[in-house]
Design a protein around this motif. Sequence first.
Motif, PDB file in Angstrom:
ATOM      1  N   LYS A 114      -2.123  12.897 -13.992  1.00 14.28           N
ATOM      2  CA  LYS A 114      -1.313  11.683 -13.929  1.00 14.28           C
ATOM      3  C   LYS A 114      -0.030  11.910 -13.138  1.00 14.28           C
ATOM      4  CE  LYS A 114      -3.143   9.751 -18.243  1.00 14.28           C
ATOM      5  NZ  LYS A 114      -2.855   9.287 -19.627  1.00 14.28           N
ATOM      6  N   ILE A 115       0.566  13.063 -13.296  1.00 11.67           N
ATOM      7  CA  ILE A 115       1.767  13.399 -12.527  1.00 11.67           C
ATOM      8  C   ILE A 115       1.440  13.449 -11.041  1.00 11.67           C
ATOM      9  CG2 ILE A 115       3.414  15.252 -12.017  1.00 11.67           C
ATOM     10  CD1 ILE A 115       3.335  15.904 -15.062  1.00 11.67           C
ATOM     11  N   GLU A 116       0.357  14.121 -10.700  1.00 16.75           N
ATOM     12  CA  GLU A 116      -0.031  14.228  -9.289  1.00 16.75           C
ATOM     13  C   GLU A 116      -0.405  12.866  -8.722  1.00 16.75           C
ATOM     14  OE1 GLU A 116      -1.667  18.853  -9.243  1.00 16.75           O
ATOM     15  OE2 GLU A 116      -3.106  17.196  -9.472  1.00 16.75           O
ATOM     16  N   ALA A 117      -0.966  11.988  -9.564  1.00 17.15           N
ATOM     17  CA  ALA A 117      -1.310  10.644  -9.095  1.00 17.15           C
ATOM     18  C   ALA A 117      -0.068   9.864  -8.693  1.00 17.15           C
ATOM     19  CB  ALA A 117      -2.081   9.894 -10.173  1.00 17.15           C
ATOM     20  N   VAL A 118       1.019  10.017  -9.432  1.00 11.65           N
ATOM     21  CA  VAL A 118       2.268   9.319  -9.085  1.00 11.65           C
ATOM     22  C   VAL A 118       2.753   9.766  -7.706  1.00 11.65           C
ATOM     23  CG1 VAL A 118       4.692   8.966  -9.704  1.00 11.65           C
ATOM     24  CG2 VAL A 118       2.936   8.979 -11.483  1.00 11.65           C
ATOM     25  N   ILE A 119       2.692  11.061  -7.446  1.00 12.71           N
ATOM     26  CA  ILE A 119       3.139  11.577  -6.147  1.00 12.71           C
ATOM     27  C   ILE A 119       2.217  11.083  -5.037  1.00 12.71           C
ATOM     28  CG2 ILE A 119       3.571  13.675  -4.820  1.00 12.71           C
ATOM     29  CD1 ILE A 119       4.122  15.057  -7.563  1.00 12.71           C
ATOM     30  N   THR A 120       0.907  11.152  -5.278  1.00 12.37           N
ATOM     31  CA  THR A 120      -0.063  10.653  -4.301  1.00 12.37           C
ATOM     32  C   THR A 120       0.168   9.178  -4.018  1.00 12.37           C
ATOM     33  OG1 THR A 120      -1.759  12.261  -4.948  1.00 12.37           O
ATOM     34  CG2 THR A 120      -2.529  10.245  -3.891  1.00 12.37           C
ATOM     35  N   ASN A 121       0.414   8.405  -5.055  1.00 14.14           N
ATOM     36  CA  ASN A 121       0.593   6.966  -4.888  1.00 14.14           C
ATOM     37  C   ASN A 121       1.918   6.629  -4.207  1.00 14.14           C
ATOM     38  OD1 ASN A 121      -1.871   6.653  -6.093  1.00 14.14           O
ATOM     39  ND2 ASN A 121      -1.072   6.019  -8.081  1.00 14.14           N
ATOM     40  N   ALA A 122       2.922   7.473  -4.385  1.00  9.00           N
ATOM     41  CA  ALA A 122       4.178   7.274  -3.657  1.00  9.00           C
ATOM     42  C   ALA A 122       3.936   7.415  -2.158  1.00  9.00           C
ATOM     43  CB  ALA A 122       5.223   8.283  -4.128  1.00  9.00           C
ATOM     44  N   ARG A 123       3.180   8.432  -1.792  1.00  9.90           N
ATOM     45  CA  ARG A 123       2.872   8.634  -0.368  1.00  9.90           C
ATOM     46  C   ARG A 123       2.025   7.492   0.173  1.00  9.90           C
ATOM     47  NH1 ARG A 123       1.576  15.028  -1.607  1.00  9.90           N
ATOM     48  NH2 ARG A 123       3.790  15.660  -1.829  1.00  9.90           N
ATOM     49  N   ALA A 124       1.067   7.022  -0.633  1.00  8.74           N
ATOM     50  CA  ALA A 124       0.236   5.901  -0.206  1.00  8.74           C
ATOM     51  C   ALA A 124       1.062   4.628  -0.067  1.00  8.74           C
ATOM     52  CB  ALA A 124      -0.897   5.692  -1.207  1.00  8.74           C
ATOM     53  N   THR A 125       2.040   4.447  -0.937  1.00 13.13           N
ATOM     54  CA  THR A 125       2.925   3.281  -0.866  1.00 13.13           C
ATOM     55  C   THR A 125       3.690   3.263   0.454  1.00 13.13           C
ATOM     56  OG1 THR A 125       3.180   3.163  -3.268  1.00 13.13           O
ATOM     57  CG2 THR A 125       4.920   2.146  -1.936  1.00 13.13           C
ATOM     58  N   ILE A 126       4.171   4.415   0.864  1.00 18.84           N
ATOM     59  CA  ILE A 126       4.901   4.505   2.132  1.00 18.84           C
ATOM     60  C   ILE A 126       3.976   4.192   3.307  1.00 18.84           C
ATOM     61  CG2 ILE A 126       6.094   6.109   3.681  1.00 18.84           C
ATOM     62  CD1 ILE A 126       7.185   7.478   1.133  1.00 18.84           C
ATOM     63  N   GLU A 127       2.784   4.759   3.276  1.00 19.33           N
ATOM     64  CA  GLU A 127       1.829   4.509   4.360  1.00 19.33           C
ATOM     65  C   GLU A 127       1.442   3.032   4.425  1.00 19.33           C
ATOM     66  OE1 GLU A 127       0.595   6.608   6.674  1.00 19.33           O
ATOM     67  OE2 GLU A 127       1.946   8.170   5.918  1.00 19.33           O
ATOM     68  N   LEU A 128       1.398   2.394   3.284  1.00 15.96           N
ATOM     69  CA  LEU A 128       0.969   1.002   3.230  1.00 15.96           C
ATOM     70  C   LEU A 128       1.994   0.054   3.850  1.00 15.96           C
ATOM     71  CD1 LEU A 128      -1.367  -0.759   2.140  1.00 15.96           C
ATOM     72  CD2 LEU A 128      -0.143  -0.887  -0.042  1.00 15.96           C
ATOM     73  N   ARG A 129       3.211   0.498   4.022  1.00 17.89           N
ATOM     74  CA  ARG A 129       4.232  -0.370   4.611  1.00 17.89           C
ATOM     75  C   ARG A 129       3.835  -0.861   5.998  1.00 17.89           C
ATOM     76  NH1 ARG A 129       9.303   3.579   2.955  1.00 17.89           N
ATOM     77  NH2 ARG A 129       9.337   3.052   0.724  1.00 17.89           N
ATOM     78  N   GLU A 130       3.065  -0.063   6.718  1.00 18.47           N
ATOM     79  CA  GLU A 130       2.637  -0.449   8.062  1.00 18.47           C
ATOM     80  C   GLU A 130       1.586  -1.561   8.021  1.00 18.47           C
ATOM     81  OE1 GLU A 130       1.308   3.006  10.112  1.00 18.47           O
ATOM     82  OE2 GLU A 130       3.279   3.989  10.089  1.00 18.47           O
ATOM     83  N   LYS A 131       1.034  -1.827   6.835  1.00 20.54           N
ATOM     84  CA  LYS A 131      -0.006  -2.850   6.701  1.00 20.54           C
ATOM     85  C   LYS A 131       0.451  -4.015   5.830  1.00 20.54           C
ATOM     86  CE  LYS A 131      -3.684   0.629   7.078  1.00 20.54           C
ATOM     87  NZ  LYS A 131      -4.902   1.183   6.441  1.00 20.54           N
ATOM     88  N   GLY A 133       2.546  -3.722   3.091  1.00 18.14           N
ATOM     89  CA  GLY A 133       3.232  -3.201   1.920  1.00 18.14           C
ATOM     90  C   GLY A 133       2.522  -3.454   0.604  1.00 18.14           C
ATOM     91  N   LEU A 134       2.990  -2.739  -0.417  1.00 15.01           N
ATOM     92  CA  LEU A 134       2.384  -2.799  -1.746  1.00 15.01           C
ATOM     93  C   LEU A 134       2.516  -4.179  -2.376  1.00 15.01           C
ATOM     94  CD1 LEU A 134       1.014  -1.129  -4.008  1.00 15.01           C
ATOM     95  CD2 LEU A 134       3.306  -0.587  -4.857  1.00 15.01           C
ATOM     96  N   VAL A 135       3.657  -4.817  -2.189  1.00 14.45           N
ATOM     97  CA  VAL A 135       3.874  -6.140  -2.779  1.00 14.45           C
ATOM     98  C   VAL A 135       2.857  -7.133  -2.238  1.00 14.45           C
ATOM     99  CG1 VAL A 135       5.493  -8.048  -3.054  1.00 14.45           C
ATOM    100  CG2 VAL A 135       6.326  -5.690  -3.139  1.00 14.45           C
ATOM    101  N   GLU A 136       2.704  -7.156  -0.941  1.00 11.69           N
ATOM    102  CA  GLU A 136       1.767  -8.101  -0.327  1.00 11.69           C
ATOM    103  C   GLU A 136       0.343  -7.825  -0.779  1.00 11.69           C
ATOM    104  OE1 GLU A 136       0.012  -8.868   4.119  1.00 11.69           O
ATOM    105  OE2 GLU A 136       2.193  -8.941   3.910  1.00 11.69           O
ATOM    106  N   LEU A 137      -0.053  -6.560  -0.829  1.00 10.92           N
ATOM    107  CA  LEU A 137      -1.415  -6.217  -1.215  1.00 10.92           C
ATOM    108  C   LEU A 137      -1.712  -6.674  -2.647  1.00 10.92           C
ATOM    109  CD1 LEU A 137      -4.133  -4.880  -0.664  1.00 10.92           C
ATOM    110  CD2 LEU A 137      -3.132  -2.703  -1.405  1.00 10.92           C
ATOM    111  N   ILE A 138      -0.805  -6.359  -3.556  1.00 12.92           N
ATOM    112  CA  ILE A 138      -1.057  -6.712  -4.957  1.00 12.92           C
ATOM    113  C   ILE A 138      -1.070  -8.220  -5.155  1.00 12.92           C
ATOM    114  CG2 ILE A 138      -0.062  -6.644  -7.268  1.00 12.92           C
ATOM    115  CD1 ILE A 138       0.759  -3.739  -6.721  1.00 12.92           C
TER     116      ILE A 138
END
Length: 209
Positions: A114-131, A133-138
Amino acid sequence: METTITDIPDITDTDSLIHCEDGRARPTWACTSDLLRDYYDTEWGMPVRDEQGLFERLSLEGFQAGLSWELILRKRPAFRAAFADFNPDEVAVFTDADVERLLTDSGIIRNRRKIEAVITNARATIELREKGGLVELIWSHQPAETPAPVTADDVPSRSPESAALARALKKEGFTFVGPTTIFALMEAIGVVDTHLVGSWRRGSSGVWT
């Protein structure tokens, strides 16, 4: 690895609508403690439309899996301290050393995956900004209609939209984002309104009337 604390009521362990001590109608789970009542009255189901807020809710829902929501709420201040207030840019640069440090932090849930998932998801959140962003996707997965449950048994645990959002998040590199976890997120942030019909909070988000 943490285990479920059985003496803390689970947020999903609900019954039909009841009247709490103040006379307001709420589901049973929201009357079991001051912490849960305050959360239900002021936060649960209210719209969250900022990236950091959504990243925090997504992270906490992942930590909640297999545990009680009240336990997560009690530990939320410690989670915020441990994960830089859930700022994705700061969490994204956490290292293996940070993971080991967090595994010794008794204030949070010490679960490596679960800890590693938070870090992975933080990186994915940053990458998603180019598409977009997380707000728009959700929020793009908001359904045309919201459930109108009368009793706890009427509240779904997942939906076609939560399954679709889970798939979309996984495609973007997110983990710990199954359809049930994502539906709980959608409830918590107002994408759907699963307040029981007759609850004083039904329709209070302004998203659904």
